[in-house]
Design a protein around this motif. Structure first.
Motif, PDB file in Angstrom:
ATOM      1  N   LEU A 247       0.813  -1.207   0.000  1.00  0.00           N
ATOM      2  CA  LEU A 247       0.000   0.000   0.000  1.00  0.00           C
ATOM      3  C   LEU A 247       0.854   1.267   0.000  1.00  0.00           C
ATOM      4  O   LEU A 247       0.547   2.240  -0.691  1.00  0.00           O
ATOM      5  CB  LEU A 247      -0.921   0.031   1.225  1.00  0.00           C
ATOM      6  N   ILE A 248       1.919   1.255   0.782  1.00  0.00           N
ATOM      7  CA  ILE A 248       2.750   2.448   0.939  1.00  0.00           C
ATOM      8  C   ILE A 248       4.135   2.005   1.370  1.00  0.00           C
ATOM      9  O   ILE A 248       4.283   1.050   2.133  1.00  0.00           O
ATOM     10  CB  ILE A 248       2.123   3.417   1.971  1.00  0.00           C
ATOM     11  N   SER A 249       5.155   2.680   0.889  1.00  0.00           N
ATOM     12  CA  SER A 249       6.526   2.310   1.230  1.00  0.00           C
ATOM     13  C   SER A 249       6.855   2.773   2.645  1.00  0.00           C
ATOM     14  O   SER A 249       6.256   3.723   3.161  1.00  0.00           O
ATOM     15  CB  SER A 249       7.496   2.945   0.236  1.00  0.00           C
ATOM     16  N   PRO A 250       7.826   2.129   3.312  1.00  0.00           N
ATOM     17  CA  PRO A 250       8.166   2.527   4.683  1.00  0.00           C
ATOM     18  C   PRO A 250       8.597   3.975   4.815  1.00  0.00           C
ATOM     19  O   PRO A 250       8.218   4.662   5.764  1.00  0.00           O
ATOM     20  CB  PRO A 250       9.298   1.559   5.046  1.00  0.00           C
ATOM     21  N   TRP A 251       9.411   4.476   3.870  1.00  0.00           N
ATOM     22  CA  TRP A 251       9.897   5.853   4.019  1.00  0.00           C
ATOM     23  C   TRP A 251       8.789   6.860   3.752  1.00  0.00           C
ATOM     24  O   TRP A 251       8.729   7.921   4.387  1.00  0.00           O
ATOM     25  CB  TRP A 251      11.105   6.111   3.124  1.00  0.00           C
ATOM     26  N   GLU A 252       7.868   6.565   2.840  1.00  0.00           N
ATOM     27  CA  GLU A 252       6.735   7.456   2.610  1.00  0.00           C
ATOM     28  C   GLU A 252       5.807   7.458   3.826  1.00  0.00           C
ATOM     29  O   GLU A 252       5.280   8.497   4.231  1.00  0.00           O
ATOM     30  CB  GLU A 252       5.980   7.015   1.354  1.00  0.00           C
ATOM     31  N   ASN A 253       5.616   6.277   4.428  1.00  0.00           N
ATOM     32  CA  ASN A 253       4.798   6.191   5.631  1.00  0.00           C
ATOM     33  C   ASN A 253       5.462   6.914   6.808  1.00  0.00           C
ATOM     34  O   ASN A 253       4.780   7.516   7.647  1.00  0.00           O
ATOM     35  CB  ASN A 253       4.561   4.730   5.991  1.00  0.00           C
ATOM     36  N   THR A 254       6.797   6.867   6.862  1.00  0.00           N
ATOM     37  CA  THR A 254       7.530   7.590   7.906  1.00  0.00           C
ATOM     38  C   THR A 254       7.264   9.084   7.829  1.00  0.00           C
ATOM     39  O   THR A 254       6.971   9.741   8.828  1.00  0.00           O
ATOM     40  CB  THR A 254       9.037   7.309   7.774  1.00  0.00           C
ATOM     41  N   LEU A 255       7.348   9.650   6.632  1.00  0.00           N
ATOM     42  CA  LEU A 255       7.094  11.079   6.465  1.00  0.00           C
ATOM     43  C   LEU A 255       5.657  11.419   6.838  1.00  0.00           C
ATOM     44  O   LEU A 255       5.391  12.452   7.467  1.00  0.00           O
ATOM     45  CB  LEU A 255       7.389  11.495   5.030  1.00  0.00           C
ATOM     46  N   SER A 256       4.712  10.558   6.457  1.00  0.00           N
ATOM     47  CA  SER A 256       3.307  10.794   6.791  1.00  0.00           C
ATOM     48  C   SER A 256       3.082  10.774   8.297  1.00  0.00           C
ATOM     49  O   SER A 256       2.380  11.633   8.845  1.00  0.00           O
ATOM     50  CB  SER A 256       2.429   9.738   6.113  1.00  0.00           C
ATOM     51  N   ALA A 257       3.676   9.797   8.976  1.00  0.00           N
ATOM     52  CA  ALA A 257       3.494   9.691  10.425  1.00  0.00           C
ATOM     53  C   ALA A 257       4.129  10.873  11.153  1.00  0.00           C
ATOM     54  O   ALA A 257       3.561  11.404  12.113  1.00  0.00           O
ATOM     55  CB  ALA A 257       4.092   8.383  10.923  1.00  0.00           C
ATOM     56  N   MET A 258       5.292  11.315  10.695  1.00  0.00           N
ATOM     57  CA  MET A 258       5.985  12.399  11.378  1.00  0.00           C
ATOM     58  C   MET A 258       5.371  13.758  11.098  1.00  0.00           C
ATOM     59  O   MET A 258       5.296  14.609  11.992  1.00  0.00           O
ATOM     60  CB  MET A 258       7.453  12.422  10.968  1.00  0.00           C
ATOM     61  N   LEU A 259       4.902  13.968   9.871  1.00  0.00           N
ATOM     62  CA  LEU A 259       4.419  15.297   9.487  1.00  0.00           C
ATOM     63  C   LEU A 259       2.908  15.440   9.603  1.00  0.00           C
ATOM     64  O   LEU A 259       2.412  16.494  10.005  1.00  0.00           O
ATOM     65  CB  LEU A 259       4.856  15.610   8.051  1.00  0.00           C
ATOM     66  N   LEU A 260       2.162  14.410   9.220  1.00  0.00           N
ATOM     67  CA  LEU A 260       0.700  14.505   9.142  1.00  0.00           C
ATOM     68  C   LEU A 260      -0.014  13.778  10.272  1.00  0.00           C
ATOM     69  O   LEU A 260      -1.233  13.799  10.338  1.00  0.00           O
ATOM     70  CB  LEU A 260       0.218  13.946   7.793  1.00  0.00           C
ATOM     71  N   HIS A 261       0.729  13.095  11.115  1.00  0.00           N
ATOM     72  CA  HIS A 261       0.145  12.324  12.220  1.00  0.00           C
ATOM     73  C   HIS A 261      -0.766  11.222  11.694  1.00  0.00           C
ATOM     74  O   HIS A 261      -1.796  10.898  12.301  1.00  0.00           O
ATOM     75  CB  HIS A 261      -0.641  13.234  13.169  1.00  0.00           C
ATOM     76  N   LYS A 262      -0.367  10.609  10.576  1.00  0.00           N
ATOM     77  CA  LYS A 262      -1.131   9.517   9.986  1.00  0.00           C
ATOM     78  C   LYS A 262      -0.197   8.358   9.668  1.00  0.00           C
ATOM     79  O   LYS A 262       0.744   8.517   8.883  1.00  0.00           O
ATOM     80  CB  LYS A 262      -1.867   9.962   8.711  1.00  0.00           C
ATOM     81  N   ASP A 263      -0.455   7.223  10.281  1.00  0.00           N
ATOM     82  CA  ASP A 263       0.313   6.007  10.046  1.00  0.00           C
ATOM     83  C   ASP A 263      -0.571   5.054   9.255  1.00  0.00           C
ATOM     84  O   ASP A 263      -1.604   4.597   9.746  1.00  0.00           O
ATOM     85  CB  ASP A 263       0.715   5.388  11.386  1.00  0.00           C
ATOM     86  N   PHE A 264      -0.168   4.743   8.012  1.00  0.00           N
ATOM     87  CA  PHE A 264      -1.014   3.973   7.104  1.00  0.00           C
ATOM     88  C   PHE A 264      -0.718   2.474   7.131  1.00  0.00           C
ATOM     89  O   PHE A 264      -1.170   1.756   6.239  1.00  0.00           O
ATOM     90  CB  PHE A 264      -0.865   4.495   5.677  1.00  0.00           C
ATOM     91  N   GLN A 265       0.040   2.012   8.089  1.00  0.00           N
ATOM     92  CA  GLN A 265       0.344   0.588   8.170  1.00  0.00           C
ATOM     93  C   GLN A 265      -0.068   0.034   9.532  1.00  0.00           C
ATOM     94  O   GLN A 265      -0.124   0.762  10.522  1.00  0.00           O
ATOM     95  CB  GLN A 265       1.836   0.328   7.936  1.00  0.00           C
ATOM     96  N   ASP A 266      -0.382  -1.267   9.558  1.00  0.00           N
ATOM     97  CA  ASP A 266      -0.660  -1.980  10.800  1.00  0.00           C
ATOM     98  C   ASP A 266       0.457  -2.995  11.026  1.00  0.00           C
ATOM     99  O   ASP A 266       1.011  -3.550  10.064  1.00  0.00           O
ATOM    100  CB  ASP A 266      -2.011  -2.678  10.740  1.00  0.00           C
ATOM    101  N   TYR A 267       0.753  -3.293  12.288  1.00  0.00           N
ATOM    102  CA  TYR A 267       1.989  -4.001  12.604  1.00  0.00           C
ATOM    103  C   TYR A 267       1.753  -5.214  13.511  1.00  0.00           C
ATOM    104  O   TYR A 267       0.754  -5.296  14.228  1.00  0.00           O
ATOM    105  CB  TYR A 267       2.972  -3.046  13.302  1.00  0.00           C
TER     106      TYR A 267
END
Length: 531
Positions: A247-267
């Motif tokens: 769905l989304i690459s780790p580095w793109e998800n990292t930027l989203s989580a840090m900047l937009l407060h949105k984490d698009f992955q489940d772990y």
């Protein structure tokens, strides 16, 4: 002061993420600099006129050019006569029967195919972009620290061409489970020496999770490493893993989580080991089969920090079904794409399966199958169709961590994130169908200037799909059961428009669901092509 520290941390994060991408053997160089260097090297002793074309080009058999020919970002077919040198950047050269080239033929990041009834009076040279630059200039200025530059990619797929070495790189990720994750990675080396034993992996620490994570892999190649590579390997690991990398690459998800407060992955936590064998047949077809023994555990959210949108809260990380999963898996892949990240031609067919049962002393019993087809069809110099079809089915009881959800980025772009999951009371489905169609168009097709908009491309896209549980519609436990009920009205769908950079990496999507007029428009920004 705190804001300044946060900004500095963000800059470091972006720099390290982009620098880590270079370890994946992806070479990014601005196309204008490639063209300048290539012309200086291969046209330097010629005062002849230069005929310049972009994208796929054909010199018909009745045509004769008196001068040098340059083709950028496309394939060249020569059926006529060229009185000069030929230079092609980021494409192949096909010299057809009766064609005549009175000079050299040079192909940068491509191949030359010459019919035996054609004539080339000079040299034929196949080379790579990095050979155009002095070593020091390449290392310091041009070696893939600008993945997000929006310029032409010189990526060579892993399965096709062996490189001589990998590089150590820093891992810097951020998610709601581990918080900041820092580590060091030894990338896989793709060596031309088939007797080479390859040791690679990573070691890192999650500061909020307060745990070390690692992966160690050892493998060896046999036979011709380029065409018929046979590979044996073993690896062991203790990971915070996810089912959502597609769905989304780790580095793109990292930027989203840090900047937009949105984490698009489940772990979840996955600890275990694996044995595997792989076989390449030619440059495009490969297969891999293996055995895994994994221990699955749930992990919890450990942080709510983000650089912006501080009042938001991350979603809770969902629980999974814990236990020991021992399984056999296999995958066959046929890949003719010209680029792994931003393909513009070729196709990909991937078929995979996994089986876990009590005979393997596993706590789970299921068979799961996936098939994916991607096709990139250039219609002309100015437009292209991209298609992806993905389907999944299963037998037995699939654990929660293996179920499918659709909606949001990369899937059904007019819907909320993972909104389509087989019902409001369901975690996900064991059946999935997904289709994505994109019509990619350049403004040059209209034959007049759009100022800086000429550097953009425009996309019209359509998505359709759904997920569901077999037990909702069928009492039979087989891979083919649970599809007979499907009708067009059962599929969720959306329609949208996108604006993307010329390379296709950056894009702004605006999508609308087609099943209701009450939902607002869904707007997403992506840094990577969704498929």
């Amino acid at each position: 002061m705190l804001k300044q520290i946060n900004l500095l941390f963000l800059i470091i994060l972006i720099a390290v993420n982009f620098s880590s991408i270079q370890a994946q053997d992806e070479l990014i160089v601005p196309i204008k600099k490639i063209e300048k260097k290539a012309k200086e090297k291969y046209f330097k002793n010629s005062d002849a006129k230069v005929f310049r074309y972009e994208n796929d080009t054909t010199i018909e058999n009745e045509r004769e050019l008196d001068g040098n020919l340059l083709v950028v970002k496309g394939d060249l077919k020569i059926a006529g006569r060229i009185n000069g040198n030929v230079l092609v950047l980021m494409g192949d050269v096909h010299i057809l029967p009766k064609a005549y080239v009175n000079g050299d033929v040079v192909c940068v990041n491509g191949k030359i195919f010459q019919d035996e009834e054609s004539t080339v009076t000079g040299n034929q040279i196949e080379t790579k972009v990095k050979n155009l630059f002095p070593y020091r200039a390449w290392e310091e200025e041009y070696f893939a620290s600008h993945r997000s530059s929006g310029e032409e990619s010189c990526r060579i797929p892993y399965s096709m061409v062996p490189a001589k070495s990998g590089r150590k790189s820093v891992i810097l990720n951020y998610n709601r489970v581990q918080g900041l994750f820092l580590g060091i990675k030894i990338p896989k080396k793709i060596s031309g020496k088939y007797k080479y034993i390859n040791v690679h992996g990573f070691l890192g620490y999650g500061f909020k999770e307060k745990r070390w994570r690692y992966q160690l892999e050892i493998d060896r190649w046999f036979f011709n490493p380029r065409e018929y590579r046979f590979e044996l390997g073993w690896k062991t690991y203790d990971l915070v893993d996810t089912h959502d990398d597609w769905l989304i690459s780790p580095w793109e998800n990292t930027l989203s989580a840090m900047l937009l407060h949105k984490d698009f992955q489940d772990y979840y936590r996955r600890k275990g080991y694996e044995f595997f064998v792989g076989q390449n047949i030619g440059r495009h077809l490969k297969a891999r089969f293996g055995y895994r023994s994994d221990r699955y555990r749930s992990v919890l959210k450990n942080t709510d920090w983000s650089l912006f949108y501080g009042k938001r809260k991350f979603r809770e990380n969902p629980l999974i079904e814990p236990g020991r999963m021992r399984s056999l898996y296999g995958e066959v892949e046929l890949d003719t794409r010209n680029d792994l990240d931003v393909p513009k031609k070729g196709f990909l067919v991937r078929i995979s399966g996994e089986s876990s049962n009590s005979k393997l002393r596993s706590d789970f019993s299921f068979n799961q199958y996936e098939i994916e087809l991607r096709h990139y069809r250039r219609l002309s110099r100015f437009d292209r169709l991209d298609l992806r079809i993905k389907a999944a089915t299963s037998e037995g009881t699939v654990p929660l961590q293996k179920l499918y959800q659709l909606g949001g980025i990369s899937t059904l772009r007019g819907f909320g994130f993972k909104e389509v999951r087989g019902g409001a009371d369901q975690f996900g489905g064991d059946r999935m169908l997904l289709a994505n169609l994109e019509y990619n168009i350049s403004p040059e097709i209209l034959d007049f200037d759009f100022l800086f908009f000429d550097d953009l491309r425009y996309i019209i896209f359509f998505d359709a799909g759904n997920v569901w549980q077999r037990t909702q519609v069928s009492g039979q436990d087989s891979w083919s059961a649970g599809f007979d009920h499907l009708k067009w009205k059962d599929l969720k769908s959306d329609f949208g428009l996108g604006i993307t950079s010329w390379s296709g990496r950056f894009r702004l999507n605006i999508a609308r669901r087609l099943d209701t007029g009450k939902k607002p428009l869904a707007i997403t920004v992506r840094l990577i092509k969704p498929f």
